[in-house]
Enzyme design. Structure first.
Site, PDB file in Angstrom:
ATOM      1  N   TYR A  56       0.960  -1.098  -0.429  1.00  0.00           N
ATOM      2  CA  TYR A  56      -0.377  -0.566  -0.143  1.00  0.00           C
ATOM      3  C   TYR A  56       1.289   1.602  -0.160  1.00  0.00           C
ATOM      4  CZ  TYR A  56      -4.611  -3.096   1.488  1.00  0.00           C
ATOM      5  OH  TYR A  56      -5.405  -4.164   1.164  1.00  0.00           O
ATOM      6  N   HIS A 116      -1.839 -12.263   1.001  1.00  0.00           N
ATOM      7  CA  HIS A 116      -2.269 -11.120   0.513  1.00  0.00           C
ATOM      8  C   HIS A 116      -2.914 -11.492  -0.714  1.00  0.00           C
ATOM      9  CE1 HIS A 116      -2.585  -6.886  -0.353  1.00  0.00           C
ATOM     10  NE2 HIS A 116      -3.228  -7.405  -0.707  1.00  0.00           N
TER      11      HIS A 116
END
Ligand code: SF4
Ligand code: SF4
Length: 370
Positions: A56, A116
């Site tokens: 991110y 993820h």
């Protein structure tokens, strides 16, 4: 704040979680001061789940979240981050990456650690191949993480396969909203996990912002009694199978708004009519959406310099605003879809599995004037 049961692991989790993937940005970097203020304000108001991930904000998010959780805030919230499984090319990579994340976050332990963005390929070629579940368990034994989970972007059968592969998943994270009821894990996947006692976190509650400012014809179906955002979030909270939803907040105003909505939320809060209205809104949406892009930006940077989500946004608008208006917006784009070299670097990164290079050709055909 309202608190809900989170699978078999936590009895009181806040209905709203703070997603740190769309933090405020200034000069291409996170506006740290503002981001920290927002995260702390949410925690002060009762949010007890903060979610970040290795990629991110090009790696900046974990660092800023770590700073936000100083001064006593770490003790007030659960912390979640995710193992970037695509970076793992040998078994030892798992621990190296986890240690790097603990270091960036400046914490001793991560409460919720997720593999993820799993899909079939990553499940076979990363999770199974490099024994990542065993490594997750070892990390837990070593006291580096507390709970083991995964986030998911693929079709329902793959979701069930992953759920059934390991008996001790504590939790999982799926994309779900009133549009994506039958997409990816969807409603059936949500119930499947819940029935097995696995806590479910919802991401993309607003479909990358599309449900905050819905197309005019979708908005016209929604009653004015609540804002489009509140309808979208309430749809999710209405389900008893949902533990919490994550909102990627970018402004203090959004934080305040979401806190208010969360404080009014409860299981079973929507009437039959409300649900029928949202179903109707989905039908309208489905006839208009051309590309399912959620603007996550995982596909960037593109070597040709194309701002892929921006191009797709204009394309989607053509179905609503009409071709002429969309062509005008398209003209304003600095780098057009026609610059796509079909290198397909972007496609492996897209959690929505959009065949980007093909859609670029469609966009170019539909909107290119010269
Ligand atoms: S396929 Fe096209 S859009 Fe995707 S990275 Fe390559 S040039 Fe960019
Ligand atoms: S094209 Fe895919 S990866 Fe790129 S922003 Fe959209 S959803 Fe995300």
């Amino acid at each position: 704040m309202n608190y809900r049961k989170f699978g078999n692991v936590v009895n009181e989790i806040s209905a709203l979680g703070f997603g740190a993937m769309r933090l405020p940005v200034e000069d291409n970097h996170i506006n740290e001061k503002e981001a920290i203020k927002m995260i702390r304000h949410a925690i002060d108001a009762g949010v007890n789940y903060v979610d970040t991930a290795y990629p991110y904000h090009q790696g900046e998010s974990e660092i800023v979240v770590g700073k936000a959780l100083k001064d006593g805030y770490r003790e007030k919230t659960y912390l979640a981050t995710k193992c970037p499984v695509w970076e793992i090319n040998k078994e030892e990579d798992f621990e190296r990456l986890l240690d790097e994340q603990l270091d960036k976050l400046q914490v001793e332990k991560i409460d919720f650690y997720l593999l993820h963005a799993l899909d079939k390929d990553r499940f076979e070629n990363k999770i199974k191949k490099f024994n990542l579940i065993k490594h997750m368990e070892e990390a837990r034994e070593a006291g580096k993480i507390s709970y083991i989970g995964f986030s998911f972007h693929d079709e329902l059968p793959v979701f069930k396969e992953i759920i059934d592969y390991y008996e001790n998943w504590d939790f999982c994270q799926i994309q779900f909203n009133y549009i994506n009821t039958d997409y990816q894990a969807g409603l059936e996947g949500l119930k499947y996990a819940y029935e097995k006692g696995i806590g479910v976190i919802i991401m993309e509650p607003l479909l990358g912002g599309k449900l905050a400012n819905p197309y005019e014809n979708v908005a016209s179906v929604l009653s004015k009694e609540k804002s489009p955002v509140e309808w979208a979030l309430d749809y999710i909270w209405n389900h008893k199978e949902v533990a919490l939803l994550l909102s990627g907040m970018s402004t203090m105003e959004q934080v305040e708004q979401n806190l208010l909505y969360a404080s009014r939320s409860s299981v079973g809060m929507l009437s039959e009519e409300n649900i029928a209205m949202l179903k109707k809104a989905k039908e309208v949406f489905d006839t208009k959406a051309l590309v399912r892009c959620t603007k996550c930006e995982y596909c960037l940077p593109c070597p040709a310099g194309i701002n892929i989500p921006e191009v797709f946004e204009v394309y989607n608008k053509s179905a609503v605003l009409g071709e002429e208006k969309a062509k005008e917006l398209y003209e304003e784009l600095e780098i057009k879809a026609s610059e796509c070299m079909s290198c397909r670097h972007c496609e492996g990164e897209c959690p929505q599995h959009i065949i980007i290079s093909e859609v670029m050709k469609d966009v170019s055909e539909a909107l290119q004037t010269a």
